[in-house]
Design a protein around this motif. Structure first.
Motif, PDB file in Angstrom:
ATOM      1  N   PRO A 145      27.067 101.026  75.027  1.00 29.44           N
ATOM      2  CA  PRO A 145      27.159  99.707  75.627  1.00 29.44           C
ATOM      3  C   PRO A 145      28.088  98.778  74.849  1.00 29.44           C
ATOM      4  CG  PRO A 145      25.082  99.926  74.441  1.00 29.44           C
ATOM      5  CD  PRO A 145      25.722 101.281  74.437  1.00 29.44           C
ATOM      6  N   PHE A 146      28.687  97.828  75.577  1.00 25.14           N
ATOM      7  CA  PHE A 146      29.618  96.894  74.963  1.00 25.14           C
ATOM      8  C   PHE A 146      29.365  95.495  75.510  1.00 25.14           C
ATOM      9  CE2 PHE A 146      31.963  99.257  78.370  1.00 25.14           C
ATOM     10  CZ  PHE A 146      32.019  98.246  79.318  1.00 25.14           C
ATOM     11  N   TYR A 147      29.976  94.504  74.866  1.00 25.80           N
ATOM     12  CA  TYR A 147      29.844  93.120  75.298  1.00 25.80           C
ATOM     13  C   TYR A 147      30.151  93.029  76.790  1.00 25.80           C
ATOM     14  CZ  TYR A 147      31.030  88.104  75.605  1.00 25.80           C
ATOM     15  OH  TYR A 147      31.114  86.781  75.961  1.00 25.80           O
ATOM     16  N   ALA A 148      29.206  92.488  77.539  1.00 29.61           N
ATOM     17  CA  ALA A 148      29.268  92.566  79.001  1.00 29.61           C
ATOM     18  C   ALA A 148      30.549  91.991  79.581  1.00 29.61           C
ATOM     19  CB  ALA A 148      28.060  91.848  79.593  1.00 29.61           C
ATOM     20  N   ASN A 149      31.080  90.934  78.970  1.00 30.93           N
ATOM     21  CA  ASN A 149      32.265  90.295  79.543  1.00 30.93           C
ATOM     22  C   ASN A 149      33.532  91.141  79.416  1.00 30.93           C
ATOM     23  OD1 ASN A 149      30.979  88.069  80.557  1.00 30.93           O
ATOM     24  ND2 ASN A 149      31.379  86.772  78.787  1.00 30.93           N
ATOM     25  N   ILE A 165      30.239 107.013  75.862  1.00 32.98           N
ATOM     26  CA  ILE A 165      28.854 106.570  75.734  1.00 32.98           C
ATOM     27  C   ILE A 165      28.289 106.876  74.347  1.00 32.98           C
ATOM     28  CG2 ILE A 165      26.512 106.821  76.641  1.00 32.98           C
ATOM     29  CD1 ILE A 165      27.702 107.494  79.352  1.00 32.98           C
ATOM     30  N   SER A 166      27.668 105.855  73.755  1.00 34.90           N
ATOM     31  CA  SER A 166      26.853 106.062  72.559  1.00 34.90           C
ATOM     32  C   SER A 166      25.392 105.934  72.970  1.00 34.90           C
ATOM     33  CB  SER A 166      27.208 105.043  71.471  1.00 34.90           C
ATOM     34  OG  SER A 166      27.019 103.715  71.931  1.00 34.90           O
ATOM     35  N   ALA A 190      44.781 101.377  74.934  1.00 33.49           N
ATOM     36  CA  ALA A 190      44.072 100.887  73.749  1.00 33.49           C
ATOM     37  C   ALA A 190      42.668 101.449  73.678  1.00 33.49           C
ATOM     38  CB  ALA A 190      44.006  99.357  73.766  1.00 33.49           C
ATOM     39  N   ILE A 191      42.124 101.398  72.462  1.00 37.28           N
ATOM     40  CA  ILE A 191      40.693 101.560  72.223  1.00 37.28           C
ATOM     41  C   ILE A 191      40.191 100.193  71.773  1.00 37.28           C
ATOM     42  CG2 ILE A 191      38.934 102.648  70.776  1.00 37.28           C
ATOM     43  CD1 ILE A 191      40.782 105.087  70.563  1.00 37.28           C
ATOM     44  N   LEU A 192      39.081  99.759  72.358  1.00 37.85           N
ATOM     45  CA  LEU A 192      38.500  98.461  72.036  1.00 37.85           C
ATOM     46  C   LEU A 192      37.113  98.659  71.457  1.00 37.85           C
ATOM     47  CD1 LEU A 192      38.098  95.355  72.171  1.00 37.85           C
ATOM     48  CD2 LEU A 192      37.599  95.622  74.621  1.00 37.85           C
ATOM     49  N   ILE A 193      36.874  98.074  70.279  1.00 40.94           N
ATOM     50  CA  ILE A 193      35.550  98.131  69.660  1.00 40.94           C
ATOM     51  C   ILE A 193      35.091  96.720  69.330  1.00 40.94           C
ATOM     52  CG2 ILE A 193      35.898 100.437  68.683  1.00 40.94           C
ATOM     53  CD1 ILE A 193      36.322  99.059  65.937  1.00 40.94           C
ATOM     54  N   CYS A 194      33.792  96.563  69.186  1.00 38.37           N
ATOM     55  CA  CYS A 194      33.198  95.322  68.694  1.00 38.37           C
ATOM     56  C   CYS A 194      32.484  95.671  67.399  1.00 38.37           C
ATOM     57  CB  CYS A 194      32.221  94.756  69.715  1.00 38.37           C
ATOM     58  SG  CYS A 194      31.544  93.137  69.288  1.00 38.37           S
ATOM     59  N   ASN A 195      32.870  95.021  66.313  1.00 40.25           N
ATOM     60  CA  ASN A 195      32.389  95.432  64.991  1.00 40.25           C
ATOM     61  C   ASN A 195      32.124  94.214  64.098  1.00 40.25           C
ATOM     62  OD1 ASN A 195      31.767  97.146  62.806  1.00 40.25           O
ATOM     63  ND2 ASN A 195      33.879  97.093  62.063  1.00 40.25           N
ATOM     64  N   PRO A 196      30.832  93.947  63.771  1.00 41.04           N
ATOM     65  CA  PRO A 196      29.602  94.570  64.255  1.00 41.04           C
ATOM     66  C   PRO A 196      29.434  94.381  65.755  1.00 41.04           C
ATOM     67  CG  PRO A 196      29.170  93.230  62.298  1.00 41.04           C
ATOM     68  CD  PRO A 196      30.557  92.900  62.763  1.00 41.04           C
ATOM     69  N   GLY A 197      28.601  95.238  66.340  1.00 43.35           N
ATOM     70  CA  GLY A 197      28.577  95.358  67.784  1.00 43.35           C
ATOM     71  C   GLY A 197      27.646  94.394  68.494  1.00 43.35           C
ATOM     72  N   ASN A 198      28.111  93.919  69.603  1.00 45.36           N
ATOM     73  CA  ASN A 198      27.300  93.240  70.600  1.00 45.36           C
ATOM     74  C   ASN A 198      27.327  94.135  71.840  1.00 45.36           C
ATOM     75  OD1 ASN A 198      26.176  91.562  72.545  1.00 45.36           O
ATOM     76  ND2 ASN A 198      27.825  90.033  72.489  1.00 45.36           N
ATOM     77  N   PRO A 199      26.202  94.692  72.288  1.00 47.17           N
ATOM     78  CA  PRO A 199      24.818  94.243  72.098  1.00 47.17           C
ATOM     79  C   PRO A 199      23.993  95.015  71.076  1.00 47.17           C
ATOM     80  CG  PRO A 199      24.884  95.763  73.928  1.00 47.17           C
ATOM     81  CD  PRO A 199      26.301  95.674  73.406  1.00 47.17           C
ATOM     82  N   ALA A 379      20.231  95.389  80.186  1.00 47.52           N
ATOM     83  CA  ALA A 379      21.328  96.069  79.487  1.00 47.52           C
ATOM     84  C   ALA A 379      22.293  96.797  80.403  1.00 47.52           C
ATOM     85  CB  ALA A 379      20.766  97.052  78.459  1.00 47.52           C
ATOM     86  N   SER A 380      21.947  96.979  81.666  1.00 55.09           N
ATOM     87  CA  SER A 380      22.865  97.707  82.554  1.00 55.09           C
ATOM     88  C   SER A 380      24.223  97.012  82.641  1.00 55.09           C
ATOM     89  CB  SER A 380      22.257  97.856  83.950  1.00 55.09           C
ATOM     90  OG  SER A 380      21.972  96.592  84.518  1.00 55.09           O
ATOM     91  N   GLY A 381      24.217  95.693  82.494  1.00 51.12           N
ATOM     92  CA  GLY A 381      25.472  94.951  82.534  1.00 51.12           C
ATOM     93  C   GLY A 381      26.340  95.137  81.313  1.00 51.12           C
ATOM     94  N   PHE A 382      25.817  95.794  80.280  1.00 53.44           N
ATOM     95  CA  PHE A 382      26.582  96.082  79.076  1.00 53.44           C
ATOM     96  C   PHE A 382      27.187  97.489  79.117  1.00 53.44           C
ATOM     97  CE2 PHE A 382      23.562  92.786  78.018  1.00 53.44           C
ATOM     98  CZ  PHE A 382      24.301  91.905  77.248  1.00 53.44           C
ATOM     99  N   TYR A 383      27.065  98.134  80.255  1.00 55.70           N
ATOM    100  CA  TYR A 383      27.664  99.446  80.486  1.00 55.70           C
ATOM    101  C   TYR A 383      28.622  99.344  81.663  1.00 55.70           C
ATOM    102  CZ  TYR A 383      23.870 101.599  77.685  1.00 55.70           C
ATOM    103  OH  TYR A 383      23.001 101.970  76.684  1.00 55.70           O
ATOM    104  N   SER A 384      29.585 100.254  81.732  1.00 53.98           N
ATOM    105  CA  SER A 384      30.391 100.379  82.945  1.00 53.98           C
ATOM    106  C   SER A 384      30.063 101.664  83.691  1.00 53.98           C
ATOM    107  CB  SER A 384      31.893 100.342  82.618  1.00 53.98           C
ATOM    108  OG  SER A 384      32.279 101.459  81.856  1.00 53.98           O
TER     109      SER A 384
END
Length: 420
Positions: A145-149, A165-166, A190-199, A379-384
């Motif tokens: 999962p990743f930041y919903a926006n 998927i993690s 690109a590869i996009l990460i959030c670090n530290p991660g939301n959510p 949390a479904s909104g934090f997945y595609s």
């Protein structure tokens, strides 16, 4: 399967469009129809309705810290002597960018003012980044999962999110590098990460960042890192910025914001940081098109850089205590699985329900415990990936410890009564 889902979405979009035409109305864009709702904000009307009924709502749904904004930032706005509230420079003043660059150097990120573009929040920084590196139909790989926006930003930019998927079972660790490489195509930008991660609160290790470095260099990709939670790392762990590694000068892009760092979410000031000057010059064109970031917020953000280190020491100690309290209480509930975050101030909990969207709405519409209820983010909104995260919620531990304990008590009682 993904192609079939896209085809179905296209058919639905056309049905919507034809429905408007049937009634002689101008049609909404396909992009507008496909723009996802925020899983964090879509339940706000139900929360407001609950409050009107006299029900108190504990907000675990949004990353709005209750930590006080540094006084130095507030005073800078209160005590300024501006006589005209004029446009700021499109990329942010040289004074602010120079001062901000010193902050990055202090954090082992060797950049200069020329490597920075100031944006209206981290959201605009992500939009500028996607707009600068991609064309409609291009792809960005994102661990979910990743930041919903991110879903919304991608839709607005015409970019396809390709998820890797993690899993909560291994605390949302970075998937194997082979999983990334399977997904790379000629359209991957690109590869996009959030670090530290939301959510998830997952913190990428230096070894993991090095692995990502090898992938993007091998395939000539950008590595975008959303690092807005840089200060919030726990258990003796440290943050590794993609801009601290040699060899990524042309590939690394950092997205940042004052929102969480200084508890200044309403300021809406962020930035893009990169040593790739072609990218920076392109991002500046996007900045010029929207004219400038807000002047008062720039004043507050520049002053916030004078915040003493002790502020972050105290805030981190508070968040660690809140995290430990929340995880301990959640683990007491039968059927609940929770990941242990190492950064940021969120965790993902897996609940014994089939549909967390329905459960979250039910909490606000139909349930209360002594006139109190809780608001969580489905949390479904934090997945595609369709169907992923349906039994999970994101919880933000931005409340004090007593409120967190009470919130989990309410959640436990709700799960016992929930009919589904």
């Amino acid at each position: 399967m993904c192609a079939l889902i896209k085809q179905c979405e296209f058919i639905i979009a056309n049905l919507h469009s034809n429905l408007y035409k049937t009634y002689n109305m101008p049609s909404i864009s396909r992009k507008g129809i496909e723009m996802p709702e925020s899983p964090i904000r879509k339940l706000v009307p139900y929360a407001e309705a609950a409050k009107k009924r006299g029900v108190s709502v504990f907000h675990l749904n949004i990353g709005q810290p209750d930590i006080k904004t540094p006084q130095v930032a507030l005073d800078a706005v209160k005590n300024n002597t501006l006589e005209t509230l004029a446009y700021a420079r499109s990329e942010g003043s040289e004074e602010y960018r120079t001062k901000l660059a010193k902050y990055y150097v202090k954090n082992n990120i060797p950049v200069t003012a020329d490597n920075l573009v100031i944006t209206t929040g981290g959201s605009e920084a992500l939009l500028f980044a996607m707009g600068s590196i991609s064309d409609p139909g291009d792809e960005v790989i994102i661990p979910e999962p990743f930041y919903a926006n991110y879903n919304g930003f991608a839709t607005a930019s015409g970019v396809t999110v390709v998820p890797v998927i993690s899993k909560i079972e291994n605390n949302f660790a970075l998937p194997k590098i082979e999983e990334f490489e399977k997904l790379i195509t000629s359209k991957t930008k690109a590869i996009l990460i959030c670090n530290p991660g939301n959510p998830t609160g997952y913190l990428y290790s230096e070894e993991e960042i090095e692995k990502l470095k090898k992938i993007v260099l091998k395939h000539d990709l950008f590595l975008i890192a959303d690092e807005v939670y840089r200060e919030f790392t726990y258990d003796g762990l440290t943050h590794t910025s993609v801009l601290s590694l040699d060899g990524l000068e042309n590939n690394a892009i950092v997205v940042d914001s004052v929102s969480k760092r200084y508890s200044m979410c309403g300021a809406r000031i962020g930035c893009i940081v990169s040593k790739n000057q072609e990218f920076i010059q392109t991002a500046i064109k996007f900045a010029q098109a929207r004219l400038s970031p807000p002047t008062y917020a720039l004043i507050a953000s520049e002053a916030a850089l004078d915040t003493p280190d002790s502020y972050f020491t105290d805030v981190k100690e508070e968040y660690v205590a809140r995290r430990d309290t929340l995880i301990s209480e959640l683990e007491k509930i039968e059927g609940v699985t929770v990941a242990n975050p190492k950064g940021a101030f969120y965790c993902v909990a897996q609940l014994p329900v089939k549909d967390s969207d329905h459960f979250a709405q039910w909490l606000l519409e139909d349930f209360n415990l002594n006139n109190e209820t809780v608001m969580v983010a489905p949390a479904s909104g934090f997945y595609s990936t369709p169907g992923e995260g349906k039994n999970q919620v994101r919880i933000a531990y931005v409340l004090n410890k007593l409120d967190l304990i009470r919130s989990v008590e309410i959640l436990a009682a709700a799960l016992k009564q929930y009919p589904n």
